[in-house]
Design a protein around this motif. Structure first.
Motif, PDB file in Angstrom:
ATOM      1  N   ALA B 376    -105.276  31.391 -84.536  1.00 52.84           N
ATOM      2  CA  ALA B 376    -105.275  32.843 -84.362  1.00 52.84           C
ATOM      3  C   ALA B 376    -106.418  33.303 -83.462  1.00 52.84           C
ATOM      4  O   ALA B 376    -106.324  34.355 -82.847  1.00 52.84           O
ATOM      5  CB  ALA B 376    -105.371  33.524 -85.720  1.00 52.84           C
ATOM      6  N   GLU B 378    -107.260  32.092 -80.671  1.00 59.76           N
ATOM      7  CA  GLU B 378    -106.736  32.132 -79.315  1.00 59.76           C
ATOM      8  C   GLU B 378    -105.967  33.434 -79.082  1.00 59.76           C
ATOM      9  O   GLU B 378    -106.072  34.048 -78.028  1.00 59.76           O
ATOM     10  CB  GLU B 378    -105.824  30.923 -79.111  1.00 59.76           C
ATOM     11  CG  GLU B 378    -105.397  30.715 -77.712  1.00 59.76           C
ATOM     12  CD  GLU B 378    -104.888  29.307 -77.467  1.00 59.76           C
ATOM     13  OE1 GLU B 378    -105.260  28.382 -78.220  1.00 59.76           O
ATOM     14  OE2 GLU B 378    -104.102  29.128 -76.531  1.00 59.76           O
ATOM     15  N   LEU B 379    -105.223  33.841 -80.096  1.00 60.11           N
ATOM     16  CA  LEU B 379    -104.426  35.066 -79.954  1.00 60.11           C
ATOM     17  C   LEU B 379    -105.312  36.300 -79.905  1.00 60.11           C
ATOM     18  O   LEU B 379    -105.078  37.218 -79.137  1.00 60.11           O
ATOM     19  CB  LEU B 379    -103.456  35.191 -81.120  1.00 60.11           C
ATOM     20  CG  LEU B 379    -102.460  34.050 -81.238  1.00 60.11           C
ATOM     21  CD1 LEU B 379    -101.527  34.288 -82.394  1.00 60.11           C
ATOM     22  CD2 LEU B 379    -101.691  33.939 -79.951  1.00 60.11           C
ATOM     23  N   ILE B 380    -106.348  36.304 -80.755  1.00 53.40           N
ATOM     24  CA  ILE B 380    -107.229  37.471 -80.787  1.00 53.40           C
ATOM     25  C   ILE B 380    -107.978  37.601 -79.471  1.00 53.40           C
ATOM     26  O   ILE B 380    -108.170  38.696 -78.956  1.00 53.40           O
ATOM     27  CB  ILE B 380    -108.210  37.345 -81.967  1.00 53.40           C
ATOM     28  CG1 ILE B 380    -107.443  37.498 -83.275  1.00 53.40           C
ATOM     29  CG2 ILE B 380    -109.299  38.376 -81.885  1.00 53.40           C
ATOM     30  CD1 ILE B 380    -108.277  37.306 -84.492  1.00 53.40           C
ATOM     31  N   LEU B 381    -108.362  36.448 -78.925  1.00 54.96           N
ATOM     32  CA  LEU B 381    -109.175  36.507 -77.712  1.00 54.96           C
ATOM     33  C   LEU B 381    -108.390  36.911 -76.477  1.00 54.96           C
ATOM     34  O   LEU B 381    -108.984  37.261 -75.466  1.00 54.96           O
ATOM     35  CB  LEU B 381    -109.848  35.152 -77.482  1.00 54.96           C
ATOM     36  CG  LEU B 381    -110.999  34.877 -78.435  1.00 54.96           C
ATOM     37  CD1 LEU B 381    -111.566  33.498 -78.203  1.00 54.96           C
ATOM     38  CD2 LEU B 381    -112.090  35.910 -78.288  1.00 54.96           C
ATOM     39  N   VAL B 382    -107.064  36.862 -76.522  1.00 54.49           N
ATOM     40  CA  VAL B 382    -106.317  37.334 -75.355  1.00 54.49           C
ATOM     41  C   VAL B 382    -105.856  38.781 -75.531  1.00 54.49           C
ATOM     42  O   VAL B 382    -105.140  39.308 -74.700  1.00 54.49           O
ATOM     43  CB  VAL B 382    -105.107  36.439 -75.010  1.00 54.49           C
ATOM     44  CG1 VAL B 382    -105.551  35.042 -74.705  1.00 54.49           C
ATOM     45  CG2 VAL B 382    -104.090  36.456 -76.103  1.00 54.49           C
ATOM     46  N   THR B 383    -106.265  39.421 -76.626  1.00 49.82           N
ATOM     47  CA  THR B 383    -106.001  40.851 -76.747  1.00 49.82           C
ATOM     48  C   THR B 383    -107.159  41.603 -76.082  1.00 49.82           C
ATOM     49  O   THR B 383    -108.211  41.024 -75.850  1.00 49.82           O
ATOM     50  CB  THR B 383    -105.919  41.285 -78.217  1.00 49.82           C
ATOM     51  OG1 THR B 383    -107.200  41.106 -78.799  1.00 49.82           O
ATOM     52  CG2 THR B 383    -104.895  40.508 -78.987  1.00 49.82           C
ATOM     53  N   PRO B 384    -106.950  42.886 -75.788  1.00 51.62           N
ATOM     54  CA  PRO B 384    -108.017  43.608 -75.092  1.00 51.62           C
ATOM     55  C   PRO B 384    -109.183  44.012 -75.984  1.00 51.62           C
ATOM     56  O   PRO B 384    -109.970  44.850 -75.579  1.00 51.62           O
ATOM     57  CB  PRO B 384    -107.307  44.856 -74.557  1.00 51.62           C
ATOM     58  CG  PRO B 384    -105.895  44.735 -74.917  1.00 51.62           C
ATOM     59  CD  PRO B 384    -105.740  43.689 -75.932  1.00 51.62           C
ATOM     60  N   LEU B 385    -109.313  43.441 -77.169  1.00 51.52           N
ATOM     61  CA  LEU B 385    -110.478  43.749 -78.003  1.00 51.52           C
ATOM     62  C   LEU B 385    -111.740  43.389 -77.243  1.00 51.52           C
ATOM     63  O   LEU B 385    -111.801  42.344 -76.614  1.00 51.52           O
ATOM     64  CB  LEU B 385    -110.446  42.919 -79.284  1.00 51.52           C
ATOM     65  CG  LEU B 385    -109.459  43.312 -80.350  1.00 51.52           C
ATOM     66  CD1 LEU B 385    -109.522  42.311 -81.482  1.00 51.52           C
ATOM     67  CD2 LEU B 385    -109.783  44.684 -80.867  1.00 51.52           C
ATOM     68  N   SER B 386    -112.751  44.259 -77.316  1.00 53.26           N
ATOM     69  CA  SER B 386    -113.975  43.946 -76.585  1.00 53.26           C
ATOM     70  C   SER B 386    -114.810  42.958 -77.387  1.00 53.26           C
ATOM     71  O   SER B 386    -114.622  42.799 -78.591  1.00 53.26           O
ATOM     72  CB  SER B 386    -114.763  45.220 -76.340  1.00 53.26           C
ATOM     73  OG  SER B 386    -115.273  45.681 -77.564  1.00 53.26           O
ATOM     74  N   ARG B 534    -115.547  33.309 -72.656  1.00 51.74           N
ATOM     75  CA  ARG B 534    -114.617  32.462 -73.402  1.00 51.74           C
ATOM     76  C   ARG B 534    -115.074  31.004 -73.360  1.00 51.74           C
ATOM     77  O   ARG B 534    -114.314  30.114 -73.012  1.00 51.74           O
ATOM     78  CB  ARG B 534    -113.210  32.545 -72.835  1.00 51.74           C
ATOM     79  CG  ARG B 534    -112.666  33.944 -72.705  1.00 51.74           C
ATOM     80  CD  ARG B 534    -112.471  34.543 -74.068  1.00 51.74           C
ATOM     81  NE  ARG B 534    -111.707  35.756 -74.058  1.00 51.74           N
ATOM     82  CZ  ARG B 534    -112.160  36.931 -74.498  1.00 51.74           C
ATOM     83  NH1 ARG B 534    -113.387  37.057 -74.935  1.00 51.74           N
ATOM     84  NH2 ARG B 534    -111.380  37.979 -74.512  1.00 51.74           N
TER      85      ARG B 534
END
Ligand code: ATP
Ligand code: MG
Lengths: 320, 540
Positions: B376, B378-386, B534
């Motif tokens: 997960a 990996e998924l969180i890091l490709v969202t636009p969350l700063s 990253r």
């Protein structure tokens, strides 16, 4: 919930320039130049360890390239990572699920990550669940879903923020045939809606009918890119013809073998399998040789090479 | 029983982990620093320096065994279960006994190499004189029993759990229970076989619980070289009986842990398949864990949290998170109320707060590993969350988990000081001018603020939880003090600075706090950069 508008409508969806990624001393991607146009349903093919996942991870801004650059809808994946993240949906080759969450909770969470306003989120979640056919599993714990269902959930998650570019890493690997066909239909539908889709897969026969363009990579290098239907013509190093003659087959073989354009002649089941030297050789020479040599020619047909066969020929199972 | 393939595989995997080397290095340097500190201590050079040194080194080793061995063993079977390889092992002709015994042997070997690495340091006191073979043998036997019991605790926990953090927690709880049981029985046996017959005037009535605890601690660890003193004051027959009791105790401990390991194997055979929770379990879970009152308030609170910061929401949503939070709080309340009657009540506050800080470091150091394992992250890091959102979401989660517990400690301290007790939180001799109490509070506060950041950094850059945790403690807690002492000695040796006079505890604490903030900020900066680019270890 539309994504940020791209800077220019004419730029390709994806463009990489000498993209390279090194793990320690291992070169996973070697100066890859790839262009994917808008609206493409793009198949990304390669054997195990060829570098597909690495490429998709770089495009998804998850991994930094060691050298070279990549642009997604005109945004640089390193400098403009945030803009890229808004317009892509990335589905890795594993699920990345929280097994102790409910299906809607999971989608809700990612909706919040993509900053979808909460007033819209419930409807969006319902829509994407409907689209992937998981509506009746709404309240189920993710840990209790089957592999294929988890995969569909992954697809739902990718779609939740309505991205323009979908990066799907082997999305169909756990699906049953029916679900696979359904997924392909969804992808085609999405393509019609104007989305660009990059899909990596080992199931080549499906890509052939599904995709309009494909790329084949091997050991981190691009070895083919172009129309899916044109692969055979371009890649079949030597076209193959099946020849049927009446009478002296041995003489026919001798005649054919004498021609420099012809690479190989085999006798099988009363037919001759003739392999030409390369793609540009004029196939007319086969008939011409036989007729001039006085052999009665009754059949001549070209063998259809599938994508799979092309793939086998091109990659020769070479993995790193 | 065929354990060889398991041993072989584990040996290869272990050889690849640099962690083992670091652990040995850490053990040796810990013992060495005790040695150096004692040598530098002006009061230490009184009588029998060898015996005292030996006692202290052995105490450090004893604590290290009980702390580290369960932690190192705890994930060995649960990991296989989590990754689905346990089922594969059982499809081969391997038996569960082979698997468990193989794992146990490997971890025993690992502990033995740790002991071996510390042997040269342990030999130093013998050279200084005042230590007899008797103490050597007794230390060996006690440590051997400790290793066996601690291993059993780790193996039992590992066979019960799937998630590593639960396994670690259970392993430490079991280890604490075993330690109490072992220490209690051992002390009882010694009182029975040595004190009752040989110590004149000994009566069972006179032994209070507190004395029993202190006695047990001394009998198990030889802290401050007490064994050698006791040997001197007892007749030879008593010494022989003592040694014999220690030997018997070791035999019992080894036998008991062997039995427990076999039981673990039997249980594993039965429960090797991961069963989903049954309907009844689910019903109970819902009954106990779902909020009963103000449901809609709870829900809207969680919703708002999700809007504000999804990462923070992620940490607080599960029932397990709530259990941990209130579990810590209950633990603190239980300890405080059981200690309330003691005279030096205030003295217990600092160790308690430090324990909580250890827990804080652990939950920070393990905070990304779950996401990394499930993918997960990996998924969180490709969202636009700063990056800021990711870090602060996590920080809030980790802080929130320990806030009620630490708050309880703080309230107790405040209350005690209000009531007029001016005991010191931090041990040390001091003039009242450089207020060590507020300095201690400041140090604890800055630990609370900085350590999670350090933990996140190592959680992302290290593959293993234990490495991440130890490094977090090293950088967040130990390094400031080391720098402080190093700096002092540097200035002292160079005759450079007025710091050469002994500065008080308060000043030292204040300096340590400053250094801690500096290190914390530096690590925080690195964390930000790594997340931004990253850059981290991917596979778990
Ligand atoms: N984290 C990593 N560390 C070291 N090497 C890696 C890492 N990830 C990938 N590689 C190497 O990079 C190469 C390309 O891997 P990649 O995952 O991109 O292949 P792939 O085409 O996706 O293969 P598959 O079809 O099996 O998914 C492989 O040789 C792999 O060993
Ligand atoms: Mg892959």
């Amino acid at each position: 919930m539309s994504a940020a508008p791209p800077p220019d409508n004419n730029v390709p969806a994806v463009q990489t320039f000498a993209l390279t990624r090194v793990y320690g001393s291992m070169i996973a991607l070697n100066a890859l130049n790839l262009t994917v146009n808008r609206g493409d349903l793009f198949g990304f093919i390669g054997s195990n360890g060829a570098g597909k996942t690495t490429t998709l991870r770089i495009l998804a801004t998850f991994l930094a390239p060691s050298a070279g650059t990549a642009q997604v809808l005109g945004h640089d994946v390193v400098r403009d990572a945030d803009a890229v993240r808004h317009v892509i949906g990335y589905m890795p080759d594993f699920f990345g699920v929280y097994k102790d969450m409910e299906v809607t909770e999971y989608l809700d969470f990612f909706g919040a990550c993509y900053k979808i306003p909460s007033s819209q989120r419930e409807k969006t979640v319902n829509d994407v669940l409907e689209l992937v056919g998981l509506s009746e599993k709404k309240g189920a714990l993710i840990g209790a879903l089957s592999r294929g269902m988890q995969q569909r959930l992954g697809l739902a998650r990718v779609l939740i923020h309505d991205p323009q570019l979908l990066l799907l890493d082997e999305p169909a690997s756990g699906l049953d045939p029916r679900a696979r066909i359904e997924m392909m239909a969804i992808l085609q539908e999405l393509q019609k809606m104007g989305k660009t889709i990059i899909i990596s897969s080992h199931i080549l026969s499906e890509l052939e009918t599904l995709c309009n363009r494909v790329a084949i990579i091997e050991k981190g290098k691009l070895i083919y890119t172009g129309q899916a239907q044109g692969v055979r013509d371009q890649m079949a190093t030597g076209r193959v013809f099946w020849v049927r003659v009446i009478g002296d087959e041995v003489r026919a073989v001798e005649l054919l073998k004498a021609r420099p354009e012809i690479n190989q002649v085999e006798q099988t089941e009363g037919r001759l399998k003739v392999t030409l030297n390369d793609h540009d050789t004029d196939p007319g020479c086969v008939a011409e040789t036989l007729v001039h040599g006085g052999v009665k020619l009754v059949g001549l047909e070209e063998e259809e090479l599938g994508l799979e066969e092309v793939f086998m020929r091109v990659t020769r199972g070479e993995t790193q | 029983m065929n354990a060889w393939p398991v041993i072989h595989r584990e040996l290869r995997a272990e050889a690849r982990h640099t962690f083992n080397y670091w652990l040995r290095l850490l053990g040796v340097s810990l013992l060495l620093s005790i040695f150096v500190m004692m040598m530098l201590d002006p009061q230490g050079s009184a009588s029998k320096p060898g015996a005292k040194l030996f006692g202290n080194l052995n105490t450090a080793l004893f604590i290290a065994i009980w702390l580290l061995v369960p932690l190192l063993t705890a994930d060995c079977i649960s990991r296989e279960r989590r990754e689905g390889t346990l089922g594969l092992l059982f499809l081969t002709p391997l038996t569960s006994r082979g698997v468990v015994v193989g794992k146990g042997l490997i971890h025993a070997l690992r502990a033995a190499t740790l002991l071996l690495a510390t042997l040269p340091v342990l030999a130093l006191p013998f050279l200084l004189g005042g230590v007899t073979w008797r103490e050597g043998v007794m230390a060996l036997l006690v440590n051997l029993s400790s290793v066996c019991l601690a291993l059993a605790a780790g193996l039992i926990a590992s066979s019960q759990c799937t998630q590593w953090n639960r396994a670690l927690f259970l392993a430490e709880v079991l280890a604490a229970i075993f330690l109490l049981g072992f220490g209690g029985l051992f002390t009882f046996a010694l009182l029975l076989q040595v004190a009752a017959p040989f110590v004149p005037g000994f009566t069972w009535r006179g032994v209070s619980f507190g004395e029993m605890l202190t006695g047990a601690a001394i009998l198990c660890t030889d802290v401050a070289g007490m064994w050698s003193e006791a040997f001197g004051s007892l007749p030879a027959a008593a010494n022989r009986a003592w040694l014999q009791t220690v030997g018997e105790g070791a035999l019992v401990a080894i036998f008991a842990s062997g039995l427990m390991v076999l039981r673990v194997a039997r249980r594993l055979e039965r429960t090797r398949q991961e069963q989903p929770p049954t309907a009844r379990q689910l019903r109970w879970q819902r009954f106990f864990l779902a909020p009963l009152f103000w449901k809609s308030l709870f829900r809207s609170k969680m919703r708002r949290r999700l809007e504000r910061n999804p990462v923070g929401w992620l940490q607080q949503r599960s029932a397990a998170a709530r259990i941990t939070k209130w579990g810590w709080c209950l633990f603190v309340i239980a300890v405080e109320s059981s200690m309330a009657a003691e005279d030096d009540f205030v003295r217990y506050q600092l160790p308690l707060a430090l324990l909580l800080i250890l827990g804080l470091a652990a939950s920070a150091a393990g905070s990304f590993s779950h996401e990394r394992q499930s993918g997960a992250l990996e998924l969180i890091l490709v969202t636009p969350l700063s990056v800021g959102q990711i870090i602060f979401g996590r920080l809030r989660g980790v802080w929130g988990q320990l806030l009620p517990a630490l708050g309880t400690v703080a309230v107790v301290c405040l209350f005690v000081f209000q009531a007029g007790s001016f005991d010191l939180l931090w041990p040390g001799d001091d003039d009242p001018n450089n207020n060590p109490n507020s300095a201690s509070a400041l140090f604890l506060l800055s630990s609370f603020v900085t350590i999670p950041g350090v933990g996140f950094y190592f959680s992302l850059s290290r593959r293993h939880f234990m490495t991440a945790w130890l490094l977090t403690l090293a950088v967040g807690l130990v390094l400031p003090w080391l720098t402080l002492w190093g700096g002092r000695w540097f200035f002292f040796l160079m005759h450079l600075n007025p710091l050469t006079y002994r500065f008080g505890t308060g000043t030292a604490l204040a300096w340590a706090t400053v250094l801690q903030i500096v290190f914390g900020a530096a690590t925080g900066g690195l964390l930000y950069r790594n997340l931004h680019c990253r850059r981290f270890v991917l596979v778990s």
